[in-house]
Write a protein that holds these residues in place. Structure first.
Motif, mmCIF file in Angstrom:
data_model
loop_
_atom_site.group_PDB
_atom_site.id
_atom_site.type_symbol
_atom_site.label_atom_id
_atom_site.label_comp_id
_atom_site.label_asym_id
_atom_site.label_seq_id
_atom_site.Cartn_x
_atom_site.Cartn_y
_atom_site.Cartn_z
ATOM 1 N N ILE A 114 0.823 -1.214 0.000
ATOM 2 C CA ILE A 114 0.000 0.000 0.000
ATOM 3 C C ILE A 114 0.862 1.270 0.000
ATOM 4 C CG2 ILE A 114 -1.986 -1.106 1.090
ATOM 5 C CD1 ILE A 114 -1.035 0.228 3.756
ATOM 6 N N THR A 115 2.068 1.165 -0.522
ATOM 7 C CA THR A 115 2.974 2.310 -0.554
ATOM 8 C C THR A 115 2.314 3.534 -1.198
ATOM 9 O OG1 THR A 115 4.933 0.889 -0.663
ATOM 10 C CG2 THR A 115 5.191 3.158 -1.425
ATOM 11 N N GLY A 116 2.358 4.657 -0.500
ATOM 12 C CA GLY A 116 1.848 5.922 -1.035
ATOM 13 C C GLY A 116 0.347 6.095 -0.982
ATOM 14 N N ILE A 117 -0.378 5.107 -0.455
ATOM 15 C CA ILE A 117 -1.837 5.180 -0.446
ATOM 16 C C ILE A 117 -2.347 5.792 0.857
ATOM 17 C CG2 ILE A 117 -3.971 3.817 -0.511
ATOM 18 C CD1 ILE A 117 -2.498 1.822 -2.287
ATOM 19 N N LYS A 118 -3.291 6.713 0.741
ATOM 20 C CA LYS A 118 -3.841 7.388 1.914
ATOM 21 C C LYS A 118 -5.146 6.758 2.393
ATOM 22 C CE LYS A 118 -1.821 11.918 0.855
ATOM 23 N NZ LYS A 118 -2.120 13.347 0.606
ATOM 24 N N ARG A 119 -5.967 6.243 1.452
ATOM 25 C CA ARG A 119 -7.287 5.713 1.825
ATOM 26 C C ARG A 119 -7.552 4.397 1.106
ATOM 27 N NH1 ARG A 119 -11.255 10.085 -0.114
ATOM 28 N NH2 ARG A 119 -9.870 9.877 -1.902
ATOM 29 N N LEU A 120 -8.118 3.448 1.856
ATOM 30 C CA LEU A 120 -8.441 2.137 1.301
ATOM 31 C C LEU A 120 -9.885 1.768 1.619
ATOM 32 C CD1 LEU A 120 -5.231 0.268 2.476
ATOM 33 C CD2 LEU A 120 -5.881 0.507 0.077
ATOM 34 N N ASP A 121 -10.508 1.087 0.685
ATOM 35 C CA ASP A 121 -11.839 0.530 0.905
ATOM 36 C C ASP A 121 -11.716 -0.988 0.851
ATOM 37 O OD1 ASP A 121 -14.460 -0.354 0.854
ATOM 38 O OD2 ASP A 121 -14.856 0.343 -1.187
ATOM 39 N N VAL A 122 -11.963 -1.649 1.989
ATOM 40 C CA VAL A 122 -11.981 -3.107 2.022
ATOM 41 C C VAL A 122 -13.448 -3.527 1.937
ATOM 42 C CG1 VAL A 122 -11.332 -5.184 3.292
ATOM 43 C CG2 VAL A 122 -9.893 -3.126 3.440
ATOM 44 N N ALA A 123 -13.897 -3.875 0.737
ATOM 45 C CA ALA A 123 -15.288 -4.266 0.504
ATOM 46 C C ALA A 123 -15.403 -5.778 0.661
ATOM 47 C CB ALA A 123 -15.732 -3.841 -0.886
ATOM 48 N N ILE A 124 -16.360 -6.211 1.456
ATOM 49 C CA ILE A 124 -16.521 -7.643 1.733
ATOM 50 C C ILE A 124 -17.935 -8.062 1.352
ATOM 51 C CG2 ILE A 124 -16.398 -9.447 3.489
ATOM 52 C CD1 ILE A 124 -14.515 -7.574 5.062
ATOM 53 N N LYS A 125 -18.050 -8.825 0.290
ATOM 54 C CA LYS A 125 -19.342 -9.319 -0.175
ATOM 55 C C LYS A 125 -19.640 -10.636 0.535
ATOM 56 C CE LYS A 125 -18.498 -7.148 -4.645
ATOM 57 N NZ LYS A 125 -18.300 -7.376 -6.105
ATOM 58 N N GLY A 126 -20.443 -10.551 1.573
ATOM 59 C CA GLY A 126 -20.717 -11.713 2.399
ATOM 60 C C GLY A 126 -20.437 -11.374 3.851
ATOM 61 N N LYS A 127 -20.733 -12.301 4.753
ATOM 62 C CA LYS A 127 -20.526 -12.050 6.173
ATOM 63 C C LYS A 127 -19.138 -12.530 6.573
ATOM 64 C CE LYS A 127 -23.128 -12.174 10.494
ATOM 65 N NZ LYS A 127 -24.358 -12.670 11.160
ATOM 66 N N ALA A 128 -18.401 -11.663 7.242
ATOM 67 C CA ALA A 128 -17.020 -11.993 7.601
ATOM 68 C C ALA A 128 -16.610 -11.278 8.875
ATOM 69 C CB ALA A 128 -16.079 -11.625 6.459
ATOM 70 N N VAL A 129 -15.556 -11.802 9.483
ATOM 71 C CA VAL A 129 -14.962 -11.198 10.668
ATOM 72 C C VAL A 129 -13.549 -10.735 10.317
ATOM 73 C CG1 VAL A 129 -14.138 -11.604 13.014
ATOM 74 C CG2 VAL A 129 -16.294 -12.625 12.261
ATOM 75 N N VAL A 130 -13.241 -9.491 10.649
ATOM 76 C CA VAL A 130 -11.891 -8.958 10.477
ATOM 77 C C VAL A 130 -11.263 -8.879 11.867
ATOM 78 C CG1 VAL A 130 -10.485 -7.053 9.632
ATOM 79 C CG2 VAL A 130 -12.661 -7.599 8.492
ATOM 80 N N TYR A 131 -10.168 -9.587 12.057
ATOM 81 C CA TYR A 131 -9.565 -9.698 13.385
ATOM 82 C C TYR A 131 -8.617 -8.535 13.694
ATOM 83 C CZ TYR A 131 -11.544 -14.369 13.475
ATOM 84 O OH TYR A 131 -12.414 -15.428 13.452
ATOM 85 N N PRO A 132 -8.471 -8.205 14.981
ATOM 86 C CA PRO A 132 -7.606 -7.075 15.366
ATOM 87 C C PRO A 132 -6.119 -7.341 15.179
ATOM 88 C CG PRO A 132 -8.470 -8.179 17.312
ATOM 89 C CD PRO A 132 -9.173 -8.781 16.144
ATOM 90 N N THR A 133 -5.771 -8.547 14.785
ATOM 91 C CA THR A 133 -4.373 -8.827 14.416
ATOM 92 C C THR A 133 -4.015 -8.204 13.067
ATOM 93 O OG1 THR A 133 -5.165 -10.952 13.577
ATOM 94 C CG2 THR A 133 -4.124 -10.950 15.763
ATOM 95 N N SER A 134 -5.021 -7.735 12.340
ATOM 96 C CA SER A 134 -4.783 -7.025 11.072
ATOM 97 C C SER A 134 -3.945 -5.782 11.362
ATOM 98 C CB SER A 134 -6.110 -6.639 10.424
ATOM 99 O OG SER A 134 -6.898 -7.788 10.171
ATOM 100 N N HIS A 135 -2.961 -5.520 10.507
ATOM 101 C CA HIS A 135 -2.030 -4.442 10.854
ATOM 102 C C HIS A 135 -1.338 -3.853 9.622
ATOM 103 C CE1 HIS A 135 0.348 -8.206 10.727
ATOM 104 N NE2 HIS A 135 1.311 -7.442 10.240
ATOM 105 N N TYR A 136 -0.690 -2.701 9.868
ATOM 106 C CA TYR A 136 0.180 -2.059 8.889
ATOM 107 C C TYR A 136 1.619 -2.337 9.288
ATOM 108 C CZ TYR A 136 -3.955 0.973 8.170
ATOM 109 O OH TYR A 136 -5.208 1.473 7.943
ATOM 110 N N LYS A 137 2.508 -2.311 8.289
ATOM 111 C CA LYS A 137 3.937 -2.370 8.601
ATOM 112 C C LYS A 137 4.748 -1.706 7.484
ATOM 113 C CE LYS A 137 4.539 -7.113 6.843
ATOM 114 N NZ LYS A 137 5.035 -8.457 7.131
#
Length: 202
Positions: free
Chosen positions: A179-202
């Motif tokens: 995601i180099t240089g990106i300021k805004r992202l849209d994570v679109a999820i078609k269906g029911k899902a769980v996004v865990y707090p282990t998700s991260h940037y580095k």
């Protein structure tokens, strides 16, 4: 070739040999070079031009970031130039996140061993992330529940799709994307899902 003489403080430029240069206060004279860029052999347009200083050519950080997909951040307070991924992971929930047909929940049906997780609902849910061009990589930990889910990651800065992935019901996937240089992202999820707090940037 038309050249412009300029006096400038070089805060973050790259020498055409890979050496990083940082100068907090000295002002030196340079000449803007009206060169054309070739990226992987093909013509590539960029508004920021190389600069010639004392016989050495320097590239603006913005050019290096876009061409190599390597993140470069400047810390003026510490006088440092950071190149590449951060060693320390930054949880996505520690930064700005907004939701459409999605929300944070502490429902133990979904949280597993975590305090809270993001869960999607509705027909076209989205989780909006704001890395603000500070990171090189986004890592998402996602599980599809009740049905298969399609995850589509969009670069909102340019309104373009970056990646899509089908996640089977009750399957957990880790998605890693540059995601180099990106300021805004849209994570679109078609269906029911769980996004865990282990998700991260580095």
């Amino acid at each position: 070739m038309k050249k412009k003489r300029v006096a400038l403080a070089i805060c973050a430029l790259f020498m055409l040999g890979g050496t990083a240069v940082y100068a907090a206060s000295p002002q030196i004279k340079g000449t803007i070079q009206n060169f054309k860029y070739l990226l992987n052999g093909k013509s590539w347009n960029h508004s920021d031009k190389p600069i010639l200083v004392n016989g050495q050519y320097y590239l603006p950080v913005s050019v290096v970031k876009e061409a190599t997909k390597t993140n470069v951040t400047i810390d003026k307070a510490k006088g440092t130039v950071h190149i590449g991924e951060n060693l320390k992971e930054t949880p996505i929930l520690s930064k700005q996140v907004t939701y459409y047909d999605a929300f944070l929940t502490r429902d133990k049906t979904y949280t597993s061993n975590f305090k809270e997780v993001i869960i999607t609902k509705g027909s076209v849910p989205s989780v909006y992330l704001y890395p603000e061009a500070k990171y090189q990589t986004l890592v998402l930990d996602i599980m599809a529940i009740e049905e298969d889910a399609i995850v589509v990651i969009n670069n909102q800065d340019k309104n373009e799709e970056m990646k899509s992935l089908l996640i089977s019901k009750d399957s957990k996937e880790q998605i890693e994307i540059n995601i180099t240089g990106i300021k805004r992202l849209d994570v679109a999820i078609k269906g029911k899902a769980v996004v865990y707090p282990t998700s991260h940037y580095k």
